[in-house]
Design an enzyme around this catalytic site. Structure first.
Site, PDB file in Angstrom:
ATOM      1  CG  HIS A 170       0.887   1.873   8.643  1.00 23.41           C
ATOM      2  ND1 HIS A 170      -0.501   1.959   8.587  1.00 23.41           N
ATOM      3  CD2 HIS A 170       1.224   0.890   7.600  1.00 23.41           C
ATOM      4  CE1 HIS A 170      -0.839   1.324   7.348  1.00 23.41           C
ATOM      5  NE2 HIS A 170       0.349   0.458   6.949  1.00 23.41           N
ATOM      6  CB  SER A 174       1.609  -4.261   6.945  1.00 21.35           C
ATOM      7  OG  SER A 174       1.292  -2.875   7.132  1.00 21.35           O
ATOM      8  CB  SER A 216      -0.987  -0.149   1.308  1.00 24.72           C
ATOM      9  OG  SER A 216      -1.662  -1.256   1.128  1.00 24.72           O
ATOM     10  CB  CYS A 228       5.798   6.534 -21.512  1.00 23.00           C
ATOM     11  SG  CYS A 228       4.493   6.653 -20.307  1.00 23.00           S
TER      12      CYS A 228
HETATM   13  C1  LIG Z   1      -0.532  -6.239   0.611  1.00 21.07           C
HETATM   14  C2  LIG Z   1       0.492  -5.702   1.504  1.00 21.07           C
HETATM   15  C3  LIG Z   1       0.265  -4.374   1.968  1.00 21.07           C
HETATM   16  C4  LIG Z   1       1.290  -3.523   2.738  1.00 21.07           C
HETATM   17  N1  LIG Z   1       1.038  -2.553   3.222  1.00 21.07           N
HETATM   18  C5  LIG Z   1       2.084  -1.790   3.664  1.00 21.07           C
HETATM   19  C6  LIG Z   1       1.715  -0.438   4.111  1.00 21.07           C
HETATM   20  O1  LIG Z   1       0.988   0.200   3.671  1.00 21.07           O
HETATM   21  N2  LIG Z   1       2.813  -0.049   5.022  1.00 21.07           N
HETATM   22  C7  LIG Z   1       3.830  -0.683   5.525  1.00 21.07           C
HETATM   23  O2  LIG Z   1       4.841  -0.105   6.131  1.00 21.07           O
HETATM   24  N3  LIG Z   1       4.165  -1.962   5.091  1.00 21.07           N
HETATM   25  C8  LIG Z   1       3.522  -2.540   4.206  1.00 21.07           C
HETATM   26  N4  LIG Z   1       3.393  -3.751   4.007  1.00 21.07           N
HETATM   27  C9  LIG Z   1       4.577  -4.557   4.618  1.00 21.07           C
HETATM   28  C10 LIG Z   1       5.881  -4.144   3.560  1.00 21.07           C
HETATM   29  O3  LIG Z   1       5.406  -4.307   2.226  1.00 21.07           O
HETATM   30  C11 LIG Z   1       6.821  -5.209   3.913  1.00 21.07           C
HETATM   31  O4  LIG Z   1       7.088  -5.045   5.306  1.00 21.07           O
HETATM   32  C12 LIG Z   1       8.083  -5.112   3.051  1.00 21.07           C
HETATM   33  O5  LIG Z   1       7.971  -4.870   2.013  1.00 21.07           O
HETATM   34  C13 LIG Z   1       8.923  -6.016   3.521  1.00 21.07           C
HETATM   35  O6  LIG Z   1      10.291  -6.099   2.816  1.00 21.07           O
HETATM   36  P1  LIG Z   1      11.296  -7.330   2.876  1.00 21.07           P
HETATM   37  O7  LIG Z   1      12.581  -6.533   2.420  1.00 21.07           O
HETATM   38  O8  LIG Z   1      11.396  -7.877   3.960  1.00 21.07           O
HETATM   39  O9  LIG Z   1      10.809  -8.154   1.816  1.00 21.07           O
HETATM   40  P2  LIG Z   1      10.702  -8.379   0.320  1.00 21.07           P
HETATM   41  O10 LIG Z   1      10.412  -6.940  -0.501  1.00 21.07           O
HETATM   42  O11 LIG Z   1       9.885  -9.602   0.052  1.00 21.07           O
HETATM   43  O12 LIG Z   1      12.262  -8.839  -0.178  1.00 21.07           O
HETATM   44  C14 LIG Z   1      12.845  -9.845   0.229  1.00 21.07           C
HETATM   45  C15 LIG Z   1      13.756 -10.406  -0.984  1.00 21.07           C
HETATM   46  O13 LIG Z   1      14.695 -11.333  -0.646  1.00 21.07           O
HETATM   47  C16 LIG Z   1      14.597 -12.147  -1.818  1.00 21.07           C
HETATM   48  N5  LIG Z   1      14.965 -13.520  -1.448  1.00 21.07           N
HETATM   49  C17 LIG Z   1      14.065 -14.609  -1.015  1.00 21.07           C
HETATM   50  N6  LIG Z   1      14.583 -15.653  -0.946  1.00 21.07           N
HETATM   51  C18 LIG Z   1      15.921 -15.432  -1.477  1.00 21.07           C
HETATM   52  C19 LIG Z   1      17.133 -16.254  -1.542  1.00 21.07           C
HETATM   53  N7  LIG Z   1      16.977 -17.664  -1.273  1.00 21.07           N
HETATM   54  N8  LIG Z   1      18.132 -16.079  -2.188  1.00 21.07           N
HETATM   55  C20 LIG Z   1      18.150 -14.585  -2.537  1.00 21.07           C
HETATM   56  N9  LIG Z   1      17.346 -13.842  -2.573  1.00 21.07           N
HETATM   57  C21 LIG Z   1      16.039 -14.224  -1.926  1.00 21.07           C
HETATM   58  C22 LIG Z   1      13.148 -12.151  -2.643  1.00 21.07           C
HETATM   59  O14 LIG Z   1      13.563 -12.239  -3.966  1.00 21.07           O
HETATM   60  C23 LIG Z   1      13.072 -10.538  -2.187  1.00 21.07           C
HETATM   61  O15 LIG Z   1      13.341  -9.530  -3.141  1.00 21.07           O
HETATM   62  C24 LIG Z   1       2.327  -4.403   3.227  1.00 21.07           C
HETATM   63  C25 LIG Z   1       2.568  -5.680   2.460  1.00 21.07           C
HETATM   64  C26 LIG Z   1       1.676  -6.184   1.740  1.00 21.07           C
HETATM   65  C27 LIG Z   1       2.091  -7.619   1.148  1.00 21.07           C
END
Ligand SMILES: Cc1cc2nc3c(=O)[nH]c(=O)nc-3n(C[C@H](O)[C@H](O)[C@H](O)COP(=O)(O)OP(=O)(O)OC[C@H]3O[C@@H](n4cnc5c(N)ncnc54)[C@H](O)[C@@H]3O)c2cc1C
Ligand SMILES: Cc1cc2nc3c(=O)[nH]c(=O)nc-3n(C[C@H](O)[C@H](O)[C@H](O)COP(=O)(O)OP(=O)(O)OC[C@H]3O[C@@H](n4cnc5c(N)ncnc54)[C@H](O)[C@@H]3O)c2cc1C
Lengths: 420, 474
Positions: free
Chosen positions: B49, B335, B45, B398
């Site tokens: 927050h 989130s 989103s 674009c």
């Molecule tokens: C529907 C939805 C709505 C949300 N809304 C909000 C919001 O409004 N505000 C807010 O604060 N948060 C929100 N969130 C939460 C937020 O999106 C997540 O907390 C954040 O994006 C998580 O980031 P991350 O880096 O942990 O995960 P990711 O972005 O998933 O990054 C993890 C990365 O690890 C890589 N990876 C995984 N396994 C391996 C492997 N074995 N080898 C190499 N690479 C690997 C993946 O490819 C990926 O790129 C929302 C989440 C969702 C799904």
């Protein structure tokens, strides 16, 4: 820079309008075209079938366009390619951009809009499923295949039976791809009958009416689609789902007149056509801004585009020369039973040269009807049609004399069932 | 041998990488996708927050409030959009009113500033398109919106400027320790490091298992969205939440930093972590939900729909701990993880330090990063200047977003630049507009092929396998 007439778009509409304006005494004309060449969408239509009405010949798209390009060159009409118009204001100020001149600012006495249309995309249909590579609008695929020389897939499903989709079905087949089917939501096709015969039937490609794609599968590249039958309200019927394996989905689900600039200039847009309301000289609701071709309403035959655009060019010339009657005389046109829309929308007979060609589309398939034009209860025109379909544009020519005799405030175009 | 290896280049991994790049360390980020931010970070989103939502005392609450306070500064440093538009939690009945009262108190405990409960009239005067049966709302002025993937890309670029290496299209397959060294087996060979950070998003539980940490599971939960045309982007200016009930958190309606509008997400548990498809039921659900809050949403104005997957940990809170000596988990960051990530990063670095990583500040750390300034956002003088140097800025590619060839080329040539059609789209918005690339995609493919010096058939939409062209015509 100040110019008498600026034409936005160098497709068949813009070219014809320019030629006619020049022939009517306007010398200071500039055509602005964002592509690298003139000719518009015709440049990617390398099939036959253009010009049957105007030249009584079967030309390809580029051949048809070339006749007009040659004429533009011969008349010495100025044009700029690779030039995109970014802004248009109500007082006819134009901002454009190109790599050579940078930002171009123009004040025009009159403007003709000839921007054509764009294809509806997946987003507009909101088809659920994944978002892999391999989903193309038929026009984008056509560009890759015809202009770049690259294939976009091997096993193809086409959604929508618009002309571009039909033509691409044949083209992809000839290039060795397997076109599995064309899926059409409606019980009829929006494409031309001749295209259905020559592009599908001749190649045994099935056309499924009353069906749609309800899901796209595949993570990186399309792996298949789920199709289903739909009910009278165009909603998928449970239990009719069918998985079709394919690597490509082509969308031929309609064209939308490209009116971003028109909206910016506060031009009134008809919600039915998504194009501007226009009068007998193709002038829009904004003084001195004219429009023609696909930007007004989507045409299936370029010949009609050309005719309509000659009129816009003539109108703009009259306007610039101050020979244009701007008074309240005249009447509106109205779509009656069976008719979805009529163009033009308002007629002032004083400005009509010899006649007006009214273009219209019906809203469903009908057999054995009369196309009737009425001024109140008085029948102005009546002609028998054995078969009409939304895919094929109808037209009615009415002479200046006839138009001058209209007394009411409305001229109604409608279908009437033939009394048995 | 690297000092630190970070697994995952989402918002969490890139925040940590940038934090580490302040110090004299050799750092590598290993990411299986071909681009930054291709996991949960690309589809969420995008809300910063305010912090009234998370339960008192949790890591979620702590890092949410901290993160929210840090956000504006970081977005400024990295030259990415940030808009403090404020948010409203709507109440439609007495139960809802009681609930927003609880949220209000929780917010105060969590340390959220500028919270207020407002009545119906105030709600409607702030947001005239809210449904008339609203009875009141919690108004959080510190709520903000950002572009999550642009921020993650910016963090990665800045980390890269400061020496962090990125291995993209590289999947971690196995991790183990030999003496004090982590042996990381990847799809592109073995990488070794002395310290390790697990920021693998949805797959962080698997990495934790490899490291032998205390077991937890990540449950994927889908959230679906519809994105609307800019023409209706102004229906609301604040982010509009519904009061959470025991049935769920409700559907939100919000503008985006670029002027579009979205509705979503729903919440559906799934059995796969990699299925980002949307469903008819889901899209209907979010549209219905959005219309509960706001008037005038017309499906005709939808330009695209998408799914994001939440990495929900079965522990109920973020998992930020030490699975084995010299490693840190930053896992289960659902989130408000986007908000929290920027505050989680310094904390994770402090955990590494506690385990012996020596942190010596770099003298030449570059704290700011300049974004590609899009032609359309330039002043008249800037436009003239850039056009005189580079005519490619005079060619619009674009047409919906008015993105020029110059913009696209610069997105490709930047450090960690775009390598795919989606990569271009996320960096400079070509293909993000109402025609969704129908017009510019073939042109973007040509530019990518030219700039990367590869055949057209090698250009991908996104990851390996997402080829666009299948070969030459006869
Ligand atoms: C529907 C939805 C709505 C949300 N809304 C909000 C919001 O409004 N505000 C807010 O604060 N948060 C929100 N969130 C939460 C937020 O999106 C997540 O907390 C954040 O994006 C998580 O980031 P991350 O880096 O942990 O995960 P990711 O972005 O998933 O990054 C993890 C990365 O690890 C890589 N990876 C995984 N396994 C391996 C492997 N074995 N080898 C190499 N690479 C690997 C993946 O490819 C990926 O790129 C929302 C989440 C969702 C799904
Ligand atoms: C795929 C396809 C197949 C067809 N098949 C047939 C057929 O078999 N027989 C037949 O008779 N007709 C056919 N037609 C119909 C006919 O070709 C079109 O109706 C006709 O090309 C429309 O002309 P136009 O000038 O209005 O639009 P276009 O040809 O689309 O031209 C519009 C021009 O405006 C330019 N432009 C748009 N916006 C801007 C801007 N902001 N700044 C500068 N320039 C701009 C565009 O680049 C384009 O060149 C077909 C149409 C299509 C799309």
């Amino acid at each position: 820079m100040k110019r008498d007439l600026v034409i936005i778009g160098g497709g068949p509409a813009g070219l014809a309008a320019a030629i006619e304006a020049k022939k009517n005494g306007i010398d200071d004309i500039l055509i602005l075209e964002r592509d690298k060449r003139l000719g518009g969408i015709l440049q990617q239509c390398i099939h036959n079938g253009f010009g049957l009405h105007i030249f009584k010949e079967q030309l390809t798209g580029p051949e048809y366009a070339q006749r007009f390009i040659d004429e533009v060159e011969r008349l010495g009409i100025e044009y700029k390619l690779d030039t995109m118009v970014l802004h248009l204001s109500e007082n006819k100020h134009i901002t454009a951009l190109n790599p050579k001149d940078g930002i171009i600012e123009i004040d025009a006495k009159a403007v003709i809009l000839a921007m054509g249309c764009r294809e509806r995309t997946r987003g507009a249909l909101n088809i659920p499923g994944s978002r892999p590579a391999g989903v193309f609008t038929a026009g984008a695929a056509q560009r890759f295949v015809n202009m770049e020389g690259y294939m976009v897939g091997k096993k193809v499903v086409i959604l929508g039976s618009g002309d571009i989709g039909l033509i691409m079905a044949r083209r992809m087949t000839l290039e060795g791809a397997e076109v599995k089917m064309v899926v059409e939501l409606m019980p009829y096709s929006n494409g031309l009958k001749r295209n259905i015969v020559q592009c599908l039937e001749d190649f045994d490609i099935p056309l499924l009416f009353n069906h749609t794609v309800i899901k796209i599968h595949g993570r990186e590249r399309v792996e298949g689609v789920t199709i289903a039958a739909v009910d009278e309200n165009r909603r998928p019927i449970e239990g009719t789902e069918q998985y079709v394996e394919c690597d490509t989905l082509l969308l031929s689900v309609g064209l939308i007149p490209e009116n971003e600039l028109s909206r910016e200039a506060n031009i009134k847009i008809n919600p039915v056509t998504s194009g501007a309301y226009v009068n007998e000289l193709m002038e829009t609701s904004v003084d001195g801004i004219f429009a023609c071709g696909n930007v007004v309403h989507v045409h299936d035959l370029v010949d009609y585009v050309t005719e309509e655009s000659y009129l816009a060019g003539y109108g703009a010339a009259k306007y610039i020369k101050g020979e244009y009657f701007k008074d309240e005389t005249g009447f509106n046109t109205k779509a009656g039973f069976g008719i979805r829309y009529v163009v033009p929308n308002r007629i002032n007979p004083k400005n009509v040269k010899d006649r007006v060609n009214f273009y219209m589309r019906v809203n469903d398939v009908y057999h054995n009807v009369d196309l009737v034009v009425k001024d109140g209860d008085r029948i102005v025109y009546k002609a028998r049609r054995n078969h009409v379909s939304p895919g094929e544009m109808e037209n009615v020519k009415l002479s200046k004399e006839v138009l001058e005799k209209v007394e009411g405030s409305e001229l109604v175009f409608a279908l009437e069932e033939v009394a048995k | 041998m690297y000092d630190v290896a970070v697994i995952g280049a989402g918002i969490v991994g890139t925040s940590i990488a940038r934090e580490l790049s302040r110090y004299d360390l050799s750092v590598v980020v290993i990411e299986k996708s071909s681009d930054i931010a291709n996991g949960s970070t690309k589809a969420n989103s995008g809300i910063v927050h305010a912090g009234y939502d998370a339960k008192e005392g949790t890591l979620k609450a702590k890092f949410n409030v901290l993160g929210s306070e840090m956000y504006e500064g970081i977005c400024k440093e990295l030259d990415v959009p940030y808009k403090r538009n404020g948010s409203l939690v709507l109440a439609f009945n007495d139960d809802d009113l009681r609930h927003i009262e609880i949220l209000y108190k929780r917010g105060l405990t969590n340390g959220v500033r500028e919270l207020e409960i407002i009545d119906k009239n105030k709600v409607l005067s702030l947001e005239p398109n809210i449904q008339d049966d609203v009875v009141g709302a919690l108004y959080a002025k510190t709520g903000a919106i950002v572009s999550p993937f642009e921020l993650a890309i910016a963090l990665a670029e800045n980390a890269n400027q400061n020496g962090v290496e990125f291995m993209l299209s590289t999947e971690v397959i196995k991790v183990y320790k030999e003496k004090d060294v982590f042996i990381i087996e990847t799809s592109k060979g073995v990488v070794q490091s002395r310290y390790l950070v697990n920021a693998a998003g949805l797959f962080a539980d698997d990495i934790n298992d490899m490291l032998g940490g205390e077991r937890f599971r990540i449950i994927p939960r889908r959230g679906e969205y519809c994105l609307f045309d800019k023409a209706v982007g102004g229906i609301v200016t604040r982010t509009i939440f519904q009061t959470p009930t025991n049935k769920g958190k409700g559907i939100l309606v919000s503008p985006t930093v670029h002027g579009n509008l979205f509705v979503g997400p729903n919440a559906v548990e799934m059995d796969r972590k990699d299925d980002v498809s949307t469903t008819k039921e889901g899209l209907d659900e979010v549209l219905r939900g959005g219309s509960r809050s706001v008037k005038g949403l017309n499906p005709r104005d939808i330009i695209t729909s998408f799914t994001g997957i939440r990495a929900t940990p079965d522990t109920g809170d973020f998992v930020i701990n030490i699975p084995t000596k010299n490693a840190v988990n930053a896992a289960g960051i659902e989130s408000p993880g986007l908000t929290a990530s920027v505050a989680i990063a310094p904390y994770v670095v402090s955990l590494l330090e506690e385990q012996g990583l020596r942190l010596i500040k770099k003298e030449n750390f570059i704290a700011t990063r300049q974004n590609t300034k899009l032609f359309i956002n330039m002043s008249e003088d800037e436009k003239k200047e850039v056009l005189s140097k580079n005519p490619m800025y005079g060619r619009i590619i674009c047409r919906c977003e008015h993105i020029t060839e110059g913009d696209i080329v610069s997105a490709i040539r930047r450090p960690l630049g775009a390598r795919s059609v989606d990569g271009v789209k996320r960096r400079v918005r070509a293909g993000m507009g109402r025609c969704q690339g129908g017009f510019c995609m073939p042109r973007v493919v040509e530019i990518l092929a030219r700039e990367l010096n590869i055949p057209l058939t090698e250009v991908k939409k996104s990851d390996e396998g997402s080829f666009i062209l299948t070969g030459k015509t006869k």
